[in-house]
Each structure stands twice: as C-alpha cells, then as structure tokens.
Design an enzyme around this catalytic site. Structure first.
Site, PDB file in Angstrom:
ATOM      1  N   TYR A   1      37.628  33.359  52.370  1.00 18.29           N
ATOM      2  CA  TYR A   1      37.210  32.483  53.478  1.00 18.29           C
ATOM      3  C   TYR A   1      38.428  31.920  54.178  1.00 18.29           C
ATOM      4  CZ  TYR A   1      34.566  28.916  56.039  1.00 18.29           C
ATOM      5  OH  TYR A   1      34.003  28.133  57.019  1.00 18.29           O
TER       6      TYR A   1
ATOM      7  N   TYR B   1      31.650  36.863  61.752  1.00 20.09           N
ATOM      8  CA  TYR B   1      31.829  35.599  61.036  1.00 20.09           C
ATOM      9  C   TYR B   1      30.569  35.334  60.213  1.00 20.09           C
ATOM     10  CZ  TYR B   1      33.843  30.971  60.308  1.00 20.09           C
ATOM     11  OH  TYR B   1      34.420  29.858  59.759  1.00 20.09           O
TER      12      TYR B   1
END
Lengths: 396, 137
Positions: free
Chosen positions: A346, A296
C-alpha cells in the site's frame, strides 16, 4: 490528428524500497533510497534531475511525512521544478501528469516523482494511523463533532457506507467483491515483492472478520511503510535511456467532491467518470482498447466502481462484470497484476503506478499481461479525488 | 481517591457558528440552514452556501423526516467510548429538505436497517448537548 501530448513523454525510471513492516528508517530516508534507486535505474546522475515532486502519504497529515526539505536532504541544487503535493491517493498519477506537462513545455527535462510513508510503528495495529478523529483527544468543536459523536471513524467508514449503497441500489453482492479479493491474491502470489502471497479462497473471504459491514477484512487494503519513486522524461530522451520506455498516452483528473445532499451520489458515481473522458480522448482509445488495468484498490469496492466509471460496463453492472474472474490471472482483463493494495503493498497511488511501469516494460515475469494499453488510476479521499494515466510500451 | 472515569464518547462542543443548531437540539428541534439566494438547504454551519456561495441564509426547523441514504455496522475498535456498543450502526440520513446527516439509528436491529427506509429524528440528550439520532418512521 493525435493529441500533441500522446506519446510525448515517458516513465524512464523506477525505484522501490522494501515495503510493509519496514522499520528503522525515517520517511525521508526511505524517500532518498527510492530516489537514488530510480536515478540509477534510469541511467542518470543526480545532476540530471531538474524536477522533484514530493508526496507524503498519511504521515503528511499525521506527522513525520516527507516535504520540501527532501530537496536539501538529496542535495539537489539545480531544480527547475519543485513541489509538495497531496491530493491523497490520486497524487502519484497527478505528479506524473504535472511532470509530463512541465517537460513538454520545456520547463524541466527529468522529473522525479516520489512517495514515501511510514504509518506503521512496531507493535502497533496497522489501522491506527487511519483512525481519523479517533486519534483526537477531547471534544470536537461544533458541527465537525457530529460524525465522531456517532462513531464515524477512519477511511473504512466512508468506503463501507459507499459499498453498502451500491449493494442496495444495484444488488452487488459479497461473492462479487470477494472475487476481486481472491483474484488479486492470486496475482500477488506471482509477485516477489508483494506482502500477502498465500492464496485465499472465497470461504476465507467470507469468513474474514467484519471491519465495518459490509466490508470484511479481506475487502480492505494493507497498510505499509516504504517509498517509491518514478522518473518522467521526454520521449526523445527516453529512447536513449536504458529501460524500455513506458509512454504516457493520456491523462486526466476528476474531482466531484462529496456533496452531501439530494441529487448527488458520490458513493457510487466517482471522479473517474470525468477523468476517463479526458484521458481516453488524449490517448485516442476507449475501454475496449485497454488490455490491462492497474486500479487504485483501497477496497474491493473501489475496483468495482472504478471499472464502471471507466465504461468497462454500465453503472451498476460492476458486480456482474467481475464475477467471472476476468480480472484475475488468465482472465480477459488482467487487473492489479501485482496484487494491488489489497495484497501487494500500500503505497497509495504508487501501487498501481509501479506495477504499471513494471508491466509496461514487460518485466512482470510470470504475471506479465498484455501491456499494449494500460489504464492506471489513483483515487483518494472518499472517492473524492481521481487521476489516471493511459500508458503503453509503444510510442505511437 | 478519584475513580478512573469511564471512557467518554467524543461529544461535540457547540461553538458560535453551530449554537443555533445545538440550542435547537436541546429543545428537540432539528435546525438547518436555508440559502436565501438559491433556496438550497444545508446542514450547518457553513458560512456560505455550497451550491451558490451566497452568504445569506435563514435558520429553519426541519421536519425531522428523512430516509436512510446508506448505512454500515461498525465492528472495529476505534474509540474507547464506543467499545461497549460494538457492533453499532452508522447511518447517513437524507432529510426530506435535501441535506444529509451522519448519525445513528435507534429503535431498530442492525439487521433490519435498509437503504431507503423512512426515519424520523429522535434526539439523544447528554449533560450539555443533544444529538439528532433517527428511528424508523
């Protein structure tokens, strides 16, 4: 004895919509597109799906996000497992974890985990949806008003201040953070689905405008509309399904919160440290066995601190660890091979997870890296919530 | 004809739980809560101690001294009340009693701020509320 969960379940389906400045569909419609695509990808029919886990992105907080009504939108009438979950960026990995546990317990057979988000509006700035308290009119009540009164707004603030502390404690520098940004853009150039494919140089990185010092624009992730769904099934089912199974070897979570007092350092010591112990033990591997990472990466700094907390290097040595470019194409530890959230797209925790599935299947094309042991992580809040998966194309 | 009001900063509206903190601030005193059970100090206004969950506490005047735990410099336009001040600093101060506070530093160039720098509270007064800011000690 291997852990009973190691290799017991697999990711068997993946569905992705167009991502980025995608307009004209609601989050629910995008979610349905991703679910339909994932079901087809897994060679299943809608009636085979008996579990549905739902994660809205920022629109889960700001309005318009997907939630339980998605079930009826999809016309799923025989679910044995259903929930709406939101542990921020850690949710994607968490959904897969709960799906795997339920399948292993006989509570479900094929579980869809779906994320959809719609933070972008035509003609409005990308950052607006993440402005936090800046969106609220009027005077904030009580102590909650101290931070906005001091001009603390949005996720950028917390991560900028976290990066600053790491830089101050350990000498981490912008060349090191920039190496992460430049390397991931190189990977993005090899992915047809990434949003930002033009190469960037270190000079471009240093010259990109400040958002909140010490973070430049190119330290920060994209904001994207879109949806991604994955399907989790048992290993027994997976071998008879059309896609190469991506087996779940290990999983873990860690949630240290944000204790704001002496003795805690949530800016530089994250939940990854707790999650790593659980996941490595289940998978029977350590950092030395990991052949690629899908981490992440809401910010360059998140990648650096996550690598430290998974034991790839000591605390404080993340800068020195990444500065030789080992995360980029041709490097010793290929990381965020689709460009990640910085340059790819994203979709919260679905960004690393979707690339992990593509890589685990061996479908990465020119960006395919050694996929023997894939570490896939999700992070949310102010480094507050963390979940991970250890994945492999090999069942054992 | 009324003139358009200049953009205002989002100043906190004291509520019942935070009233001692904001009353203290108007008087130039930085008020914190200290747990009567475990002794851990906290920034108001949680009803329970986040260390031991005890509901028992006492208000206490902090020394006002602390250090910069971390900081940043804001360049992004988020709230119109701050546009005139960009770039402005953001600082998390660790009070010597232990708790940390999100605030700003005054009386120092942004380029001179350092993690670990000793600071002392300096209240900034508005019409009906005062806010704890910090300056180099």
């Amino acid at each position: 004895m291997p852990h009973p969960m190691r290799g017991a379940t697999a990711i068997t389906g993946l569905g992705m919509t167009p991502m980025g400045r995608v307009y004209g569909k609601s989050a629910t419609e995008l979610a349905a597109d991703a679910v339909r695509t994932a079901i087809a990808d897994a060679g299943l029919a809608k009636g085979d799906i008996d579990g549905l886990l739902i994660n809205p992105g920022i629109t889960g907080f700001t309005g318009g996000g997907i939630s339980l009504p998605l079930q009826n939108y999809l016309g799923m009438t025989n679910l044995r497992l259903l929930n709406h979950m939101n542990a921020a960026g850690s949710t994607a990995a968490q959904m897969v974890q709960y799906a795997a546990l339920a399948i292993n317990a006989g509570m479900a057979r094929h579980v869809v985990c779906v994320f959809a988000d719609l933070p972008l509006s035509e003609g409005k700035s990308a950052g607006g949806a993440y402005g936090g308290a800046a969106r609220n009119p009027g005077r904030p009540q009580g102590m909650a008003g101290l931070a906005p009164a001091a001009g603390f707004f949005g996720a950028n603030t917390g991560y900028a201040l976290a990066a600053q502390r790491h830089m101050a404690l350990y000498g981490t520098n912008h060349d090191q953070l920039g190496t992460i940004a430049v390397g991931q853009r190189k990977w993005a150039g090899m992915s047809p689905i990434s949003q930002m494919r033009d190469p960037i140089t270190m000079e471009d990185y240093h010259n990109s405008r400040w958002i909140i010092e010490p973070l430049h624009l190119l330290d920060c992730c994209l904001v994207s509309n879109g949806a991604i769904a994955v399907i989790v099934s048992s290993a027994e089912d997976a071998v008879n399904m059309p896609q190469p199974p991506v087996y779940i070897w290990g999983m873990g979570q860690g949630h240290p919160g944000d204790p704001a007092r002496h003795g805690f350092d949530p800016e530089t010591e994250t939940g990854a440290r707790i999650a790593a112990q659980t996941a490595y033990a289940m998978a029977g591997v350590g950092p030395e066995d990991v052949t690629q990472c899908q981490l992440y990466d809401c910010y360059t700094y998140t990648v650096l601190v996550t690598l430290e907390d998974y034991g790839f290097c000591k605390k404080g040595e993340g800068g020195a660890f990444v500065e030789d470019g080992k995360l980029g194409p041709g490097g010793a530890l290929p990381t965020n091979t689709g460009g990640g959230e910085l340059s790819g797209y994203y979709m919260w925790g679905m960004t690393p997870l979707s690339e992990a599935v593509i890589q685990g299947r061996g479908q990465g094309g020119q960006r395919q890296a050694n996929n023997d042991v894939i570490l896939c992580t999700g992070n949310g809040g102010m480094l507050s919530y963390h979940a991970c998966l250890v994945l492999s194309p090999n069942r054992s | 004809m009324a003139e358009a009001a200049a953009p205002q900063k989002p100043l906190p509206q004291p509520d019942e739980a935070s009233e001692p903190f904001f009353t203290g601030a108007m008087e130039g005193r930085l008020m914190i809560m200290r747990c009567s059970a475990c002794g851990v100090a906290r920034i108001p206004s949680r009803a329970h101690c986040d260390n031991c969950l005890s509901p028992d506490f006492e208000w206490e005047e902090a020394s006002g001294r602390g250090t910069v735990h971390t900081f940043g410099v804001m360049h992004q336009k988020y709230h119109p009340g701050f546009f005139d001040e960009l770039p402005y600093n953001l600082a998390v101060i660790e009070l010597e009693e232990g708790p940390r506070l999100s605030t700003n530093l005054v009386g120092v160039e942004n380029s001179a701020i350092r993690v670990g720098m000793p600071v002392v509270v300096d209240f900034q007064r508005y019409d009906d509320v005062a806010l704890p800011k910090f300056r180099p000690a």
